[in-house]
Design an enzyme around this catalytic site. Structure first.
Site, short mmCIF file in Angstrom:
data_model
loop_
_atom_site.label_atom_id
_atom_site.label_comp_id
_atom_site.label_asym_id
_atom_site.label_seq_id
_atom_site.Cartn_x
_atom_site.Cartn_y
_atom_site.Cartn_z
N LYS A 179 0.83 -1.19 0.00
CA LYS A 179 0.00 0.00 0.00
C LYS A 179 0.88 1.26 0.00
O LYS A 179 1.84 1.36 0.77
CB LYS A 179 -0.93 0.01 1.22
N ASP A 224 -0.17 -0.46 -4.60
CA ASP A 224 -1.58 -0.08 -4.69
C ASP A 224 -1.77 1.27 -4.04
O ASP A 224 -1.59 1.43 -2.83
CB ASP A 224 -2.44 -1.14 -3.99
N GLU A 248 -1.29 -0.53 -9.10
CA GLU A 248 -2.75 -0.65 -9.01
C GLU A 248 -3.40 0.68 -8.66
O GLU A 248 -3.02 1.33 -7.68
CB GLU A 248 -3.10 -1.70 -7.95
N LYS A 293 -13.04 -8.08 -7.64
CA LYS A 293 -13.47 -8.51 -6.32
C LYS A 293 -14.90 -9.02 -6.43
O LYS A 293 -15.75 -8.36 -7.03
CB LYS A 293 -13.36 -7.37 -5.31
#
Length: 330
Positions: free
Chosen positions: A108, A139, A165, A215
């Protein structure tokens, strides 16, 4: 969709509050509502800030998984990545160690209140732990504008990124950024621009991404997610939304049904939970998790039971969102 009566959902509904090992997405506890359908246990867990219209897709997925047999599996285990929250670099080895045997790490970045220097230090620490053979993806959750993203990707390119991402929030920004960094050979992946979009195929049609991150819950279930991947014509990585092991099993069903699975999936996140709905959670072993439905343990459910006011909040939400689905055109 064939919508079961609300009473059928409520009759087995359990609301759980699961503490996280490390703060993630600004939360320390992950709440979820799980219930049992004819096909097995399923999960409804949109984040609390999502409105009822957005949460309706999550409930549609939960009902699909609990009330319908799922598409045939093409594989019985799913390779998964480690997920590294926006922790200080010194904490990275302990986080990665929770993901047994994983060869890929998603890191992250662009966390509010942090700097690019923090991101660089974190990614450098992950590279050190993973070694030269490890794969690293980052991400940003749409946290950068185009200029910031371009600058950050240049700063992080030396760590041999597998992909970036959702570096920017909009499809237009992603398309522009993808042109600017094409010479670096680092693919752009889209997550929010798929699962939060009115048209999840727009990002592919606009040439704004090289990879789709899909997802199951926000895309209304395995079948619709499979359809989106097929129509987009792009490789896909399946990810979770900090689900319980029941929700992760739903994601694994999607990953198992994909014709091709080029990327390790973000389905190892049970490793970030300090508790789960089962005493045998879907944590990575040798870098993968098994495909199959999860049955919660009564004792684990009891330990994780949310406070009465939170149970009431979730059941009221379930009631409203069920009404949203009931009002959809047949």
């Amino acid at each position: 969709m064939d919508l079961p009566p609300l009473d059928d959902l409520i009759s087995t509904a359990r609301v759980v509050a699961l503490p996280l090992v490390t703060r993630f997405r600004g939360i320390d506890t992950r709440e979820a509502l799980v219930f049992e359908g004819p096909e097995g246990w399923t999960e409804f867990s949109p984040f609390p800030e999502y409105d009822d219209a957005e949460a309706a897709s999550w409930l549609a997925a939960a009902i699909d998984y609990g009330w319908r047999a799922q598409p045939a599996a093409r594989r019985d285990r799913i390779p998964v990545n480690a997920t590294v929250p926006a922790v200080p670099a010194a904490e990275v080895p302990a986080v990665v160690a929770r993901f047994h045997g994983c060869r890929t790490a998603k890191v992250k970045v662009a966390e509010r209140g942090q700097t690019l220097a923090d991101d660089v230090a974190r990614v450098a620490a992950v590279r050190e732990v993973m070694g030269a053979a490890g794969r690293i993806r980052i991400d940003a959750n749409g946290g950068w504008n185009v200029d910031e993203a371009e600058h950050a990707i240049h700063a992080l390119a030396g760590f041999d990124l597998e992909y970036v991402e959702q570096p920017c929030a909009t499809v237009e920004e992603l398309a522009l950024l993808r042109e600017r960094v094409a010479h670096l050979g680092i693919p752009i992946a889209a997550d929010e621009s798929v699962r939060k979009a009115a048209d999840p195929l727009l990002v592919a049609m606009a040439g704004a991404a090289d990879v789709l991150v899909v997802k199951t819950q926000p895309l209304r279930g395995v079948r619709r997610a499979l359809s989106i991947v097929r129509d987009a014509g792009l490789p896909a990585a399946v990810s979770s939304a900090m689900d319980t092991s029941i929700g992760i099993a739903m994601g694994a069903a999607l990953a198992a049904a994909l014709p091709e699975l080029e990327f390790d999936c973000g389905l190892g996140t049970a490793s970030l939970l300090a508790a789960d709905v089962t005493d045998t959670p879907l944590v990575p072993v040798d870098g993968s998790i098994p495909v199959g439905r999860v049955v919660p343990d009564a004792a684990a459910l009891a330990r994780a039971e949310a406070a009465p006011d939170r149970r009431d909040w979730w059941l009221a939400r379930l009631t409203r969102v069920h009404a949203v689905l009931a009002a959809e055109p047949a």
